[in-house]
Scaffold this motif. Sequence first.
Motif, PDB file in Angstrom:
ATOM      1  N   ARG A 113     -36.435 -10.952  10.697  1.00 53.70           N
ATOM      2  CA  ARG A 113     -37.756 -10.428  11.034  1.00 53.70           C
ATOM      3  C   ARG A 113     -37.714  -8.916  11.163  1.00 53.70           C
ATOM      4  O   ARG A 113     -38.558  -8.196  10.625  1.00 53.70           O
ATOM      5  CB  ARG A 113     -38.254 -11.033  12.345  1.00 53.70           C
ATOM      6  N   ARG A 117     -39.602  -6.276   8.885  1.00 54.43           N
ATOM      7  CA  ARG A 117     -40.586  -5.388   9.466  1.00 54.43           C
ATOM      8  C   ARG A 117     -40.288  -3.950   9.070  1.00 54.43           C
ATOM      9  O   ARG A 117     -41.158  -3.198   8.672  1.00 54.43           O
ATOM     10  CB  ARG A 117     -40.587  -5.531  10.992  1.00 54.43           C
ATOM     11  N   ALA A 139     -32.582   6.854   6.867  1.00 53.01           N
ATOM     12  CA  ALA A 139     -33.020   6.574   8.232  1.00 53.01           C
ATOM     13  C   ALA A 139     -32.334   7.511   9.215  1.00 53.01           C
ATOM     14  O   ALA A 139     -32.956   8.057  10.116  1.00 53.01           O
ATOM     15  CB  ALA A 139     -32.719   5.118   8.586  1.00 53.01           C
ATOM     16  N   GLU A 140     -31.065   7.714   9.024  1.00 53.50           N
ATOM     17  CA  GLU A 140     -30.292   8.529   9.962  1.00 53.50           C
ATOM     18  C   GLU A 140     -30.228   9.989   9.542  1.00 53.50           C
ATOM     19  O   GLU A 140     -29.649  10.818  10.235  1.00 53.50           O
ATOM     20  CB  GLU A 140     -28.872   7.982  10.094  1.00 53.50           C
ATOM     21  N   ARG A 141     -30.747  10.255   8.369  1.00 53.15           N
ATOM     22  CA  ARG A 141     -30.685  11.618   7.861  1.00 53.15           C
ATOM     23  C   ARG A 141     -29.244  12.117   7.781  1.00 53.15           C
ATOM     24  O   ARG A 141     -28.919  13.200   8.279  1.00 53.15           O
ATOM     25  CB  ARG A 141     -31.488  12.567   8.760  1.00 53.15           C
ATOM     26  N   ARG A 142     -28.415  11.291   7.226  1.00 49.43           N
ATOM     27  CA  ARG A 142     -27.028  11.715   7.048  1.00 49.43           C
ATOM     28  C   ARG A 142     -26.651  11.589   5.583  1.00 49.43           C
ATOM     29  O   ARG A 142     -27.024  10.644   4.905  1.00 49.43           O
ATOM     30  CB  ARG A 142     -26.096  10.852   7.890  1.00 49.43           C
ATOM     31  N   ARG A 151     -24.904  18.729   5.153  1.00 48.28           N
ATOM     32  CA  ARG A 151     -26.199  18.953   5.775  1.00 48.28           C
ATOM     33  C   ARG A 151     -27.259  19.178   4.720  1.00 48.28           C
ATOM     34  O   ARG A 151     -27.092  19.984   3.818  1.00 48.28           O
ATOM     35  CB  ARG A 151     -26.144  20.207   6.638  1.00 48.28           C
TER      36      ARG A 151
END
Lengths: 225, 225
Positions: A113, A117, A139-142, A151
């Motif tokens: 779920r 989602r 999502a984690e910006r890595r 970076r």
Amino acid sequence: MSTILVVDDDPRLQRTLSIALRAHSYAVLTASDGRTALQVIAEETPDVVILDLGLPDLDGTEVLRRIRQASLVPVIVLSARHESDDKVEALDLGADDYVTKPFGVEELLARVRAAGRRSGDIGKALGVLATEHFVLDFAERRAKVAGEDIRLTPTEWRVLETLCREPGHLVTQQDLLRSVWGPAYGRESNYLRVYANQLRRKLEPDPATPRHLITEPGLGYRFVP
Amino acid sequence: MSTILVVDDDPRLQRTLSIALRAHSYAVLTASDGRTALQVIAEETPDVVILDLGLPDLDGTEVLRRIRQASLVPVIVLSARHESDDKVEALDLGADDYVTKPFGVEELLARVRAAGRRSGDIGKALGVLATEHFVLDFAERRAKVAGEDIRLTPTEWRVLETLCREPGHLVTQQDLLRSVWGPAYGRESNYLRVYANQLRRKLEPDPATPRHLITEPGLGYRFVP
DNA sequence: ACGGCCCTTGACGCGATCTTGACGTGCCGG
DNA sequence: CCGGCACGTCAAGATCGCGTCAAGGGCCGT
């Protein structure tokens, strides 16, 4: 109605999961080995994939890597092992969640779920996209390039996100500009050239001969994993 | 972003609360009877439940009892009655707060915030988090840095807790602000900069070059142990 | 009432990032 | 062979976001 692909070589587990998932109104597809799984994902585009790492033909992490080259579908990894190494590796490669056997069906359902989602949130929530040379975790910006943490600036991320929403497909300059800089920026400008440049320098093995961030002259750019 | 389940059989009240809560950036689910409520709680795992005791199908206290058999979600009870018996009974059964109708929306919002914060505190019961340089004991609210006992203020603890709930993961400024200062604090402010600063001075070996409390410019912070 | 702690808020400097313009290079058609 | 076009490259100025500091005010215990 969501479609779930269960990839596991144990017929009993396949059956158990199928019943449980169908009882909760999911459509269920199954695959018993990695190749079949990849094929099904390409052809049926399930909404969530449940992937057992112990498969007969390919190493589980290899399957995961190949899934991520083609798709951002949420993947929940199953594993009998408790070593956190596997966990880290799987999550690095872009698994969305990790469940160790034995597990409760309720727990798995909850994670399905949650995964559904998150991916339903579509729009801004890309997962992870990985190749041999780099890993992009939106999502984690890595970002990892050749094993090193790299970076990226906020704008660089936004450009990449727009490109990676449809990996391998052409994204027009207009779409890119609008999506990153806002609807007012319809026409050509230096922006794209500058940022394509930056991204190539940071991501490409050889920035002079791009393999991933491809220019389509007069049209736009294409990101191929 | 927190999700609130409103359980009430009065459609007007449902609507009023939904609007007020959504205006404060909560996601709102609704249920009009006890059975539905229990089902929604099982499937959607809301962060807070607002429960009216006067329901058509089940006695409110019975609903509360069943919720508590399955979940630790914070429950705020609404009731038209003033008898303290009900209040005691509800709190005994595990309600986190009790509001008698009629009530002010602001009051309810305050209690929702408080409940959410508490559940953040205990929900995932952070134990102890230790590195070579410091030890954080969230349960006891004690911190040791380089062998020395260190005092952290309540707000500093809340910030740290929010960050440490998912160690190594990016926590957005919005999430941080909402979780520490309440849902109304969606936008940027000095808070985070000030407290990041404080925490670094107290925890980092070299506050000038942070190794644990990492800034993600434009997005938020990340705590890496 | 007093003092101390903590939270809040504004101001300021600095570095990173974005923007912008100019110039270089390769391709294509005239 | 020449000119135009589109992209790549570079660097300088403007801008933005963060770290830092300190003053002010509320709250609590003494």
